[in-house]
Design a protein around this motif. Structure first.
Motif, PDB file in Angstrom:
ATOM      1  N   UNK A 168       0.839  -1.193   0.000  1.00  0.00           N
ATOM      2  CA  UNK A 168       0.000   0.000   0.000  1.00  0.00           C
ATOM      3  C   UNK A 168       0.873   1.241   0.000  1.00  0.00           C
ATOM      4  N   UNK A 169       0.578   2.164  -0.911  1.00  0.00           N
ATOM      5  CA  UNK A 169       1.302   3.435  -0.965  1.00  0.00           C
ATOM      6  C   UNK A 169       0.599   4.401  -0.019  1.00  0.00           C
ATOM      7  N   UNK A 170       1.079   4.460   1.199  1.00  0.00           N
ATOM      8  CA  UNK A 170       0.414   5.263   2.218  1.00  0.00           C
ATOM      9  C   UNK A 170       0.500   6.756   1.930  1.00  0.00           C
ATOM     10  N   UNK A 171       1.573   7.198   1.306  1.00  0.00           N
ATOM     11  CA  UNK A 171       1.683   8.624   0.998  1.00  0.00           C
ATOM     12  C   UNK A 171       0.643   9.026  -0.055  1.00  0.00           C
ATOM     13  N   UNK A 172       0.387   8.157  -1.028  1.00  0.00           N
ATOM     14  CA  UNK A 172      -0.637   8.452  -2.029  1.00  0.00           C
ATOM     15  C   UNK A 172      -2.018   8.472  -1.385  1.00  0.00           C
ATOM     16  N   UNK A 173      -2.247   7.562  -0.439  1.00  0.00           N
ATOM     17  CA  UNK A 173      -3.519   7.532   0.267  1.00  0.00           C
ATOM     18  C   UNK A 173      -3.704   8.806   1.080  1.00  0.00           C
ATOM     19  N   UNK A 174      -2.644   9.245   1.735  1.00  0.00           N
ATOM     20  CA  UNK A 174      -2.719  10.476   2.523  1.00  0.00           C
ATOM     21  C   UNK A 174      -3.029  11.681   1.639  1.00  0.00           C
ATOM     22  N   UNK A 175      -2.376  11.746   0.472  1.00  0.00           N
ATOM     23  CA  UNK A 175      -2.645  12.859  -0.461  1.00  0.00           C
ATOM     24  C   UNK A 175      -4.099  12.833  -0.928  1.00  0.00           C
ATOM     25  N   UNK A 176      -4.606  11.637  -1.199  1.00  0.00           N
ATOM     26  CA  UNK A 176      -5.984  11.518  -1.672  1.00  0.00           C
ATOM     27  C   UNK A 176      -6.972  11.932  -0.595  1.00  0.00           C
ATOM     28  N   UNK A 177      -6.710  11.533   0.639  1.00  0.00           N
ATOM     29  CA  UNK A 177      -7.635  11.850   1.723  1.00  0.00           C
ATOM     30  C   UNK A 177      -7.608  13.328   2.087  1.00  0.00           C
ATOM     31  N   UNK A 178      -6.423  13.911   2.122  1.00  0.00           N
ATOM     32  CA  UNK A 178      -6.312  15.318   2.489  1.00  0.00           C
ATOM     33  C   UNK A 178      -6.592  16.209   1.291  1.00  0.00           C
ATOM     34  N   UNK A 179      -6.073  15.842   0.151  1.00  0.00           N
ATOM     35  CA  UNK A 179      -6.302  16.590  -1.075  1.00  0.00           C
ATOM     36  C   UNK A 179      -5.896  18.048  -0.960  1.00  0.00           C
ATOM     37  N   UNK A 180      -6.104  18.759  -2.011  1.00  0.00           N
ATOM     38  CA  UNK A 180      -5.850  20.195  -1.974  1.00  0.00           C
ATOM     39  C   UNK A 180      -7.117  20.892  -1.513  1.00  0.00           C
ATOM     40  N   UNK A 181      -7.093  22.188  -1.464  1.00  0.00           N
ATOM     41  CA  UNK A 181      -8.263  22.923  -0.979  1.00  0.00           C
ATOM     42  C   UNK A 181      -9.478  22.643  -1.862  1.00  0.00           C
ATOM     43  N   UNK A 182     -10.620  22.719  -1.256  1.00  0.00           N
ATOM     44  CA  UNK A 182     -11.870  22.423  -1.957  1.00  0.00           C
ATOM     45  C   UNK A 182     -12.189  23.527  -2.961  1.00  0.00           C
ATOM     46  N   UNK A 183     -12.568  23.151  -4.150  1.00  0.00           N
ATOM     47  CA  UNK A 183     -13.016  24.114  -5.157  1.00  0.00           C
ATOM     48  C   UNK A 183     -14.420  23.734  -5.572  1.00  0.00           C
ATOM     49  N   UNK A 184     -15.260  24.733  -5.712  1.00  0.00           N
ATOM     50  CA  UNK A 184     -16.635  24.462  -6.116  1.00  0.00           C
ATOM     51  C   UNK A 184     -16.682  24.045  -7.570  1.00  0.00           C
ATOM     52  N   UNK A 185     -17.567  23.135  -7.916  1.00  0.00           N
ATOM     53  CA  UNK A 185     -17.704  22.743  -9.316  1.00  0.00           C
ATOM     54  C   UNK A 185     -18.231  23.911 -10.148  1.00  0.00           C
ATOM     55  N   UNK A 186     -17.823  23.928 -11.405  1.00  0.00           N
ATOM     56  CA  UNK A 186     -18.263  25.005 -12.281  1.00  0.00           C
ATOM     57  C   UNK A 186     -19.730  24.828 -12.629  1.00  0.00           C
ATOM     58  N   UNK A 187     -20.429  25.956 -12.753  1.00  0.00           N
ATOM     59  CA  UNK A 187     -21.830  25.903 -13.169  1.00  0.00           C
ATOM     60  C   UNK A 187     -21.906  25.574 -14.649  1.00  0.00           C
ATOM     61  N   UNK A 188     -22.933  24.849 -15.001  1.00  0.00           N
ATOM     62  CA  UNK A 188     -23.147  24.529 -16.411  1.00  0.00           C
ATOM     63  C   UNK A 188     -23.527  25.806 -17.151  1.00  0.00           C
ATOM     64  N   UNK A 189     -23.137  25.869 -18.388  1.00  0.00           N
ATOM     65  CA  UNK A 189     -23.458  27.060 -19.174  1.00  0.00           C
ATOM     66  C   UNK A 189     -24.946  27.073 -19.517  1.00  0.00           C
TER      67      UNK A 189
END
Length: 63
Positions: free
Chosen positions: A24-45
């Protein structure tokens, strides 16, 4: 009759799943769980709404 072979295969698969432990790649799991800051999804045109306008006209018989 005939269930023996299917049961044996299920037992074999269950045993493999129980005792198999991949590296198990624990560092990859940690990155996935923490992730970067949350960004809102773009509105549909507004063009996406036009697609359904034609359907609404068709349903109401206005074609």
């Amino acid at each position: 009759m005939g269930r023996g072979r299917a049961k044996a295969k299920q037992t074999k698969v269950a045993r493999e799943l129980k005792y198999f432990s991949p590296n198990t790649d624990l560092s990859a799991l940690e990155r996935e769980l923490h992730g970067s800051s949350y960004t809102e999804p773009e509105r549909a045109s507004d063009d996406a709404d036009d697609e359904y306008d034609d359907y609404g006209k068709w349903v109401s018989g206005q074609r």
